[in-house]
Structures are given as C-alpha cells and as structure tokens.
Design an enzyme around this catalytic site. Structure first.
Site, mmCIF file in Angstrom:
data_model
loop_
_atom_site.group_PDB
_atom_site.id
_atom_site.type_symbol
_atom_site.label_atom_id
_atom_site.label_comp_id
_atom_site.label_asym_id
_atom_site.label_seq_id
_atom_site.Cartn_x
_atom_site.Cartn_y
_atom_site.Cartn_z
ATOM 1 N N VAL A 176 6.953 5.999 1.196
ATOM 2 C CA VAL A 176 8.049 6.320 0.280
ATOM 3 C C VAL A 176 8.329 7.819 0.252
ATOM 4 O O VAL A 176 9.407 8.249 -0.142
ATOM 5 C CB VAL A 176 7.712 5.815 -1.144
ATOM 6 C CG1 VAL A 176 8.778 6.223 -2.149
ATOM 7 C CG2 VAL A 176 7.558 4.301 -1.143
ATOM 8 N N GLU A 177 7.381 8.624 0.706
ATOM 9 C CA GLU A 177 7.529 10.071 0.623
ATOM 10 C C GLU A 177 7.842 10.676 2.000
ATOM 11 O O GLU A 177 8.971 10.671 2.440
ATOM 12 C CB GLU A 177 6.273 10.680 -0.012
ATOM 13 C CG GLU A 177 6.065 10.165 -1.452
ATOM 14 C CD GLU A 177 4.872 10.779 -2.137
ATOM 15 O OE1 GLU A 177 4.804 12.018 -2.221
ATOM 16 O OE2 GLU A 177 3.991 10.012 -2.595
#
Length: 352
Positions: free
Chosen positions: A142-143
């Site tokens: 997600v990052e």
C-alpha cells in the site's frame, strides 16, 4: 518640600510594589520549573544509537540520500519524504497517506522528527526501533510497494555512486549493499532529526523562554493530568494507552483494533502508542486516523476521553498556547535536498 516628600514616598511605594511583584513572579516561575522537571527532560543533541548501528557521518549522509530517493519505491515516485516531509515537520498533513497506485493506508503518518526517542515505532508499536521501522514501508504494497528486498538491493547496486557510499558507510562489510544496511543508514539519518524548542530552554532554566500564557498552559497541562501519558523527553511516545478510557473516541473505526493486531491480547483492543506532542501545532491532522484537524478540538477530545473532564474554552486556549512552545527547529542540514546519483542503463526500471 511637602509635595516632593509625598512624590518621593509614592515613588518608593511603587518601586517597592514592582520589586515585590517581580520577586513573586520569579518565585512562581521557579516553582513551575521545579514541577515541570518532575515530568519532562530537555532534548539531547542527538538520539542515542544502538551498539550495532553507531551513528557516523558517512552513514548519515547515505541515509539522507536514501530517505529522499524515490527509487526505493516500485513506481520510482514515492520516497520516505513523501509521507514524512521534513519541510512540513515530518508529516504529510493529510488523513492517511497516498501510496502506490493511489492506495491509502489506515493510519495517519506520524512525524519522523524525534521518533527515535520513542518506545517503539508505528501507532501499534509493531517495530521495536527505527531500523525495523525503515524496512516496513518500502515493502508494504500500500505504500512504496517494492516486491522484495532483493529488488531494492538490485537497484542500488546498479548505481555506482551508491555502491561507493555504502562501502564508506559500512567499511567492515564485505558486501555492504544490503537491505539491512539500507535500514541502518536511514535510521542513522533519522537519529539526527532532533528539534529543540523554547520549552527545552525553559527546562534548562530560562524561565523567560515561555510567555505568561504558555506558562499558565503548562501549569494546566500538569494539573489536569495530561502528564500521566505525555511526559519525558519527547512529551509522549514512551507508553501505550487505550484511546477512550472515560468516553469512546467519537471517530473510532470499530475495525481498527490498534495494538491488539500485534499482541492478540484482548486488553490491547483500541490501544495505541501515545504520540509525542513535540511540534504538534504543525503535525495536523491528529490521532491515529487523522480525523481531527483542529488542535483545539483534539485537546477537548483528550480531556473527555482520557481524563473524564470538560475543559473550558479558556483552559483549552492556554493549553494550546503551551503546546505551541513545543514547536522546534528542524536541523538545517536535513532540509537541504541531497543531489542523488543518476541511474545506470542496468538500473531496474520503475513499474506500475
């Protein structure tokens, strides 16, 4: 003559009253300082390093380059500084950070400034130190979304200047370009991100460093019980606490279980690391979910949820004034962008 005598007596009385007032203020300030020193300590110049990763000039320089380099992300667009922007006091000032492919995480990005003083990293404390924390976002889908440590290392090894910088930073290592050393270098840089403030000057004995309103806010901060959790060198960050002791947090996501996700202990549901309040006037929005944008509202919520009290508007004003005295000076060197080395034809290309 009588008039002169009267004027002289009045002047003497006024001077005596002023002298007395100054003495009373000095005594009051000294008492406040003594009380504050029971709960707080001034920031040292640098965050202590662990024995296996001593801070060196070469390591800090390399760590700074890596911190600012978006090539540590799969897309080649996101760096550590994207979500922990040093120009905005180590945060991105949005609820939850935008990551790879415009995904968003479930937590507000905490500031990186002074973070090494804290008991653990992340809101749920899942990383024990800065080294462990630095490894997480790079591989988080997600990052920064790198699929593996190997791809991180492959990119760095394809860049000659980075290979040389790693050799200088880790001269004892036969093969210095490793994922562990990436984390060690970034952590070394982050340990230089200390932000001394006027409150530190006060704690060191300069009672004139705070305004009268800030002193009144500090007094309230201690008297109301805020110091039960927000204490120490970082004014927080040294314990975990349930959010919603006396009253539920109004914006709590029932599916966000906090530290329970790490420990699986029922008692840790809705427990989070107590955040540092240093630079808090600059690190909005507030709390683990970033739902509160107004510091006054955040102080009001804390009084109700954590202390079981309703603070007056005047009390909130004074406490917020004190919190502003915690705004520190970001190290100048950290704010100077490094010139990053160019990629080579063999450097793995950015991916969507």
């Amino acid at each position: 003559m009588k008039k002169l005598a009267v004027v002289g007596l009045v002047s003497a009385a006024l001077f005596g009253a002023a002298t007395y007032s100054i003495a009373v203020q000095r005594d009051s300030d000294s008492a406040l300082l003594r009380e504050a020193r029971k709960y707080f300590q001034p920031l040292p110049k640098e965050i202590p390093a662990p024995p296996d990763n001593p801070t060196t000039k070469e390591k800090v320089e390399l760590g700074k380059m890596l911190y600012y380099d978006p090539r540590l992300s799969l897309s080649g667009v996101i760096s550590c500084n994207t979500c922990h922007n040093l120009a905005t006091y180590g945060v991105d000032n949005i609820e939850t950070s935008l990551g790879h492919d415009f995904k968003t995480g479930g937590k507000n990005a905490p500031t990186v400034l002074n973070a090494g003083f804290q008991i653990a990293q992340f809101w749920d404390g899942r990383a024990k130190d800065l080294e462990e924390q630095a490894k997480g976002p790079i591989l988080n889908p997600v990052e920064m979304a790198m699929p593996s440590p190997e791809l991180v290392v492959e990119r760095l090894k394809s860049i000659d200047e980075y290979v040389k910088a790693f050799k200088k930073a880790f001269p004892q290592d036969k093969d210095p370009v490793t994922y562990d050393n990436v984390a060690k270098a970034i952590a070394a840089f982050e340990r230089t991100l200390v932000t001394p403030s006027r409150f530190d000057e006060f704690l060191r004995g300069n009672t004139k460093a705070l305004t009268q309103k800030e002193k009144e806010g500090l007094k309230l901060f201690m008297e109301k019980g805020c110091v039960a959790c927000h204490n120490g060198v970082d004014v927080g960050g040294n314990m975990f606490q349930k959010f919603g002791i006396y009253k539920p947090y109004p914006y709590q996501d029932p599916n966000d279980l906090g530290r329970y996700n790490v420990t699986k202990n029922e008692a840790d549901k809705y427990v989070y690391k107590v955040p540092s309040l240093r630079n808090v006037t600059r690190t909005y929005p507030y709390f683990h979910d970033g739902k509160v944008w107004d510091l006054r509202e955040a102080v009001k919520i804390m009084g109700e949820t954590q202390l079981g009290i309703t603070l007056t508007e005047e009390e909130i004003d004074k406490i917020v004034a004190f919190l502003d005295s915690l705004t520190g000076r970001i190290p100048e060197n950290a704010l100077k962008l490094p010139v990053l080395p160019p990629s080579s034809p063999n450097t793995p290309k950015p991916q969507k």
